[in-house]
Design an enzyme around this catalytic site. Sequence first.
Site, PDB file in Angstrom:
ATOM      1  CG  LEU A  33       9.084  16.710   6.386  1.00  0.00           C
ATOM      2  CD1 LEU A  33       9.859  18.013   6.934  1.00  0.00           C
ATOM      3  CD2 LEU A  33      10.021  16.085   5.938  1.00  0.00           C
ATOM      4  CB  SER A  34       3.349  12.307   7.887  1.00  0.00           C
ATOM      5  OG  SER A  34       3.503  11.685   6.849  1.00  0.00           O
ATOM      6  CB  ILE A  59      -0.426  14.378  -2.187  1.00  0.00           C
ATOM      7  CG1 ILE A  59      -1.130  13.475  -1.206  1.00  0.00           C
ATOM      8  CG2 ILE A  59       0.983  13.716  -2.799  1.00  0.00           C
ATOM      9  CD1 ILE A  59      -0.674  11.657  -1.927  1.00  0.00           C
ATOM     10  CG  PHE A  80       8.550   7.121  -3.257  1.00  0.00           C
ATOM     11  CD1 PHE A  80       9.103   5.713  -3.628  1.00  0.00           C
ATOM     12  CD2 PHE A  80       9.352   8.232  -4.503  1.00  0.00           C
ATOM     13  CE1 PHE A  80       9.726   5.363  -3.943  1.00  0.00           C
ATOM     14  CE2 PHE A  80      10.521   7.658  -5.485  1.00  0.00           C
ATOM     15  CZ  PHE A  80      10.848   6.656  -5.623  1.00  0.00           C
ATOM     16  CB  SER A 124       3.196  -3.172  -2.385  1.00  0.00           C
ATOM     17  OG  SER A 124       3.615  -3.938  -1.201  1.00  0.00           O
ATOM     18  CE1 TYR A 149       1.185   0.574   2.260  1.00  0.00           C
ATOM     19  CE2 TYR A 149       1.240  -1.902   2.195  1.00  0.00           C
ATOM     20  CZ  TYR A 149       1.940  -0.598   1.868  1.00  0.00           C
ATOM     21  OH  TYR A 149       3.063  -0.719   0.883  1.00  0.00           O
ATOM     22  CE  LYS A 153       1.505   1.573  -0.965  1.00  0.00           C
ATOM     23  NZ  LYS A 153       1.875   2.997  -1.942  1.00  0.00           N
ATOM     24  CG  PHE A 178       9.027  -8.516  -5.014  1.00  0.00           C
ATOM     25  CD1 PHE A 178       8.233  -7.818  -6.040  1.00  0.00           C
ATOM     26  CD2 PHE A 178       8.023 -10.413  -4.456  1.00  0.00           C
ATOM     27  CE1 PHE A 178       7.117  -8.387  -6.790  1.00  0.00           C
ATOM     28  CE2 PHE A 178       6.896 -10.344  -5.555  1.00  0.00           C
ATOM     29  CZ  PHE A 178       6.525  -9.891  -6.326  1.00  0.00           C
ATOM     30  CG  ASN A 179       9.619  -8.289   1.448  1.00  0.00           C
ATOM     31  OD1 ASN A 179       8.872  -9.139   0.696  1.00  0.00           O
ATOM     32  ND2 ASN A 179       8.756  -8.249   2.842  1.00  0.00           N
ATOM     33  N   GLY A 294      -2.020 -12.628   9.443  1.00  0.00           N
ATOM     34  CA  GLY A 294      -2.168 -12.626   7.686  1.00  0.00           C
ATOM     35  C   GLY A 294      -0.738 -12.568   7.056  1.00  0.00           C
TER      36      GLY A 294
END
Length: 338
Positions: A33-34, A59, A80, A124, A149, A153, A178-179, A294
């Site tokens: 729940l972060s 995890i 996830f 991603s 990040y 991945k 994708f998005n 970026g």
Amino acid sequence: MAILVTGGAGYIGSHTVVELLNTNRDIVVLDNLSNSSEVSLERVKKITGKTAKFYQGDILDREILRKIFAENQIDSVIHFAGLKAVGESVQKPLYYYQNNVTGSIVLVEEMLKANVNTIVFSSSATVYGDPAEIPITENCPVGGTTNPYGTSKYMVERILEDTTKAFPQFSAVVLRYFNPVGAHSSGLIGEDPNGIPNNLLPYISQVAVGKLQQLSVFGSDYDTYDGTGVRDYIHVVDLAIGHLKALEKHQDDAGFHIYNLGTGTGYSVLDMVKAFEQSNEIQVPYKLVDRRPGDIATCYSNPKKALEVLGWKTERDLNQMMKDTWNWQKNNPNGYKG
Ligand code: NAD
Ligand code: UD1
């Protein structure tokens, strides 16, 4: 048999849990729940009439993973759980690598010990960096990531691939999203970002609901048809269904499997503003400002492999994405905080 969904209280996780429960699967959710609220799982119950068993935990915590594998008959994991804020990852790289990379290693180690041999991992399109070709196929080079990040991945992808080589019974499915945008059509679950949103659609909908004054369009001089950035926006329910299809195909199907999950169509930032305004009959004031460092000009998928191998394609169009985003936002102006 049950499926363990790590990060199942989050945005994409909760939508996937709905689709899984709708197909009568037994679901166990592990989430610390972060970046989410247990309210999302209560809403999932409202939508489906079914309950996912919930463990609040991390995890990185082997004990809780062992407890989950001992107490439930898990045959696969949809993973996830992870931190996802690009800017924060630049400020706190070790925190991101610890959570996303070490957390995934601990999870896979405990899966192997418990003889759980299938994992579906949330990757991603960011792993393609500035893509070598458009539309992007799964064969495009990866690894040119520009922030911790994205690199986390990429690293987890490599770790999973190596694990499938060393453990011939292990099946790892990497889904490159994708998005993701939109929300469940009930308006009961959706994206609930902390603070000021970084992503486009949550920002647009908070302008529309009056929480933010106007959208800043980052860059109007890109080499695109209207000068603004082009992306492949995918409805979160289509994305969720992609996970079911991946699991159907690759459960205990040893090896390393990669899919792009996108629509194959790119829309510009200005397309998105106009579509939101038209679908919801509400104005979204905006101003053109400098590029965001970026960002790339254009990113959209070739989703052909997912269609050919998984029999999956997106079914919800831009109008649906906009209507569902707004339905969630206007009914929950403060997200799950009420
Ligand atoms: P989210 O933050 O809503 O969901 C992630 C969930 O994981 C949250 O509920 C959070 O509390 C939980 N979590 C984080 N670290 C954990 C840990 N160590 N142990 C247990 N739980 C933990 O994000 P989301 O948008 O639903 O994204 C889900 C996954 O998809 C993430 O891995 C993300 O990086 C990836 N992804 C997201 C996008 C996107 O645009 N949303 C795009 C590509 C990939
Ligand atoms: C971002 C992340 C990416 C992550 C993805 C999904 C960066 C550099 N990349 O991708 O790693 O996988 O989110 O979470 O952060 N835009 C505006 N104004 C805004 C917000 C966005 O004009 O207030 C524009 C952006 O410049 C871009 C488009 O909208 O052209 C989409 O932006 P965003 O939703 O943040 O996603 P990405 O940048 O594609």
